[in-house]
Scaffold this active site. Structure first.
Site, PDB file in Angstrom:
ATOM      1  N   ASP A 141     -25.925  61.370  59.191  1.00 18.34           N
ATOM      2  CA  ASP A 141     -24.754  62.313  58.471  1.00 18.34           C
ATOM      3  C   ASP A 141     -23.572  61.887  57.808  1.00 18.34           C
ATOM      4  O   ASP A 141     -22.496  60.823  58.497  1.00 18.34           O
ATOM      5  CB  ASP A 141     -24.325  63.200  60.395  1.00 18.34           C
ATOM      6  N   TYR A 146     -15.107  60.676  54.767  1.00 15.35           N
ATOM      7  CA  TYR A 146     -15.674  59.570  55.080  1.00 15.35           C
ATOM      8  C   TYR A 146     -15.239  57.976  54.769  1.00 15.35           C
ATOM      9  O   TYR A 146     -15.033  57.112  55.139  1.00 15.35           O
ATOM     10  CB  TYR A 146     -16.712  58.905  56.325  1.00 15.35           C
ATOM     11  N   LYS A 173     -21.490  66.238  52.625  1.00 16.70           N
ATOM     12  CA  LYS A 173     -20.370  66.883  52.406  1.00 16.70           C
ATOM     13  C   LYS A 173     -19.355  66.960  51.323  1.00 16.70           C
ATOM     14  O   LYS A 173     -18.422  65.721  51.175  1.00 16.70           O
ATOM     15  CB  LYS A 173     -19.813  66.862  53.798  1.00 16.70           C
ATOM     16  N   HIS A 206     -17.477  70.842  53.936  1.00 17.67           N
ATOM     17  CA  HIS A 206     -17.015  70.060  55.480  1.00 17.67           C
ATOM     18  C   HIS A 206     -15.746  71.217  55.644  1.00 17.67           C
ATOM     19  O   HIS A 206     -16.204  71.211  57.254  1.00 17.67           O
ATOM     20  CB  HIS A 206     -16.253  68.823  54.420  1.00 17.67           C
TER      21      HIS A 206
END
Length: 408
Positions: A141, A146, A173, A206
């Site tokens: 994931d 990130y 995302k 997201h």
């Protein structure tokens, strides 16, 4: 409905065999023909079965009890019928013998999603990804936000180079500042280049909130010219081009998903949200499941801060049941979700914890009694929250409670 966190009654399929939902009812016959064939009274002096409460087939209480087993992919619980269904809430023994729980769920578009995924937020070393692959993780994931998709890609590179890309399920995302169509494409292409995976198995929104470029998570500026519909159309184009196999959302309310489905061409198959015993969101999980949208749990173990320990993971009820089951607290919490049919994203950079979160998780089950105790933790508590996020009323969308309709 098992995906609401409930369990099937122990007498399912045994009583009322002349009703068409019974397993013994054939679509070619009608109610009357089946009743006649089985010797039920029709009110005109014909014979009826005995010792069955007037319905022919004996109830479980007349057969020495019944055991409800979990069917693959449904997450139903062992346990008694609801109070009143058989006159008393009689305990039913837990299932015995070997247990094989499903390792994946089939999404509404036919794609299979592993039940336990590996969260990549804050991963800084490609070796962590390589170790996760060696342990057996196949769902990774990821997210543009990130800021480490290049690290994840480096960890996956050898596995993909060995011709095993099809074994992987890779999620990414679209971040809040990328809701405009051109930015959707740009961010996804950037993610694909860094991950080196050719395509995404699942592309998520997201958060439903759209922000202007340059916004930060601490200082967001709403973008009022980036409607969800336009962003979703850009994501649908990426599916058409083979850059994404499936689409989904994250942190969406039930009403937001309903509105999206009403106007889209490619339906969302996933809503990734915070799910654990303190935040079970049963209505969201159950209603979306019936709409063909699978909820996936992030933060399944709760959360902690630098000054506050993880109150879910360390709860005394969790500790007691984990000890009784011969498992760790983390394993018990993961099982709570996957046994109700909800895949989880477990995040850790520790190889030991990564092994604990995956190995042996499909060969045991919580009993209904254990699950019922854990259910008492539900308090609508979120560990992932922000000042800018306004969470919807959990009863918003779907069918309203009678108390809501009547204004009680």
């Amino acid at each position: 409905m098992s995906h609401d966190g409930c369990h099937e009654v122990a007498w399912k399929g045994l009583a009322f065999p002349y009703l068409m939902h019974h397993s013994g009812f054939h679509s070619t016959e009608n109610y009357g023909s089946l009743r006649a064939r089985q010797g039920h009274s029709d009110g005109h002096g014909h014979s009826s079965g005995h010792g069955s409460g007037g319905h022919g087939a004996p109830l479980p209480s007349q057969q020495g009890g019944s055991d409800v087993h979990s069917r693959a992919g449904t997450g139903t619980w062992n346990g008694p019928a609801p109070v009143g269904a058989r006159g008393a809430n009689t305990a039913v023994p837990a299932a015995t013998g070997p247990v094989t729980e499903p390792t994946s769920v089939r999404l509404s578009n036919g794609v299979r999603l592993p039940m336990i995924g590996f969260g990549t937020a804050m991963i800084k070393d490609p070796q962590v990804i390589k170790d996760a692959l060696a342990l057996g993780y196949r769902h990774f994931d990821c997210a543009w936000f990130y800021g480490n998709e290049e690290v994840v890609g480096a960890g996956l590179a050898d596995f993909i180079a060995a011709g095993k890309r099809d074994e992987l399920f890779i999620t990414s995302k679209v971040w809040n500042t990328h809701h405009r169509p051109a930015d959707v494409r740009k961010s996804v292409e950037e993610s694909l280049a860094k991950l080196g995976c050719g395509h995404l198995d699942l592309l998520l929104v997201h958060w439903p909130e759209a922000w202007l470029a340059g916004s930060s998570i601490d200082s967001p500026q709403p973008d009022n010219e980036a409607p969800i519909a336009a962003m979703w159309a850009a994501m649908e184009a990426l599916v058409d081009e083979g850059k994404a196999r499936s689409l989904g959302v994250s942190n969406f309310s039930l009403k937001q998903v309903e509105e999206l489905i009403a106007g889209c061409r490619v339906r969302p198959v996933v809503n990734q949200v915070e799910l654990h015993p303190m935040c079970s969101q049963r209505k969201l999980v159950g209603v979306l499941y019936r709409m063909g949208v699978q909820c996936v749990a992030y933060s399944p173990l709760g959360g902690q801060s630098a000054v506050k320990p993880n109150e879910l993971l360390n709860d005394e009820r969790v500790t007691k049941i984990a000890k009784d089951a011969g498992r760790s607290n983390a394993q018990m919490l993961i099982k709570w979700n996957i046994q109700r049919g909800v895949p989880v994203i477990a995040k850790t950079s520790s190889a030991e914890r990564a092994r604990e979160n995956l190995e042996g998780m499909y060969d045991w089950k919580l009993s209904y009694e254990q699950k019922a105790v854990i259910d008492t933790l539900d308090a609508g508590k979120r560990f992932i929250d922000f000042s800018w996020k306004v969470w919807a009323d959990p009863e918003e969308g779907g069918v309203a409670k009678p108390s809501k309709v009547m204004g009680l």
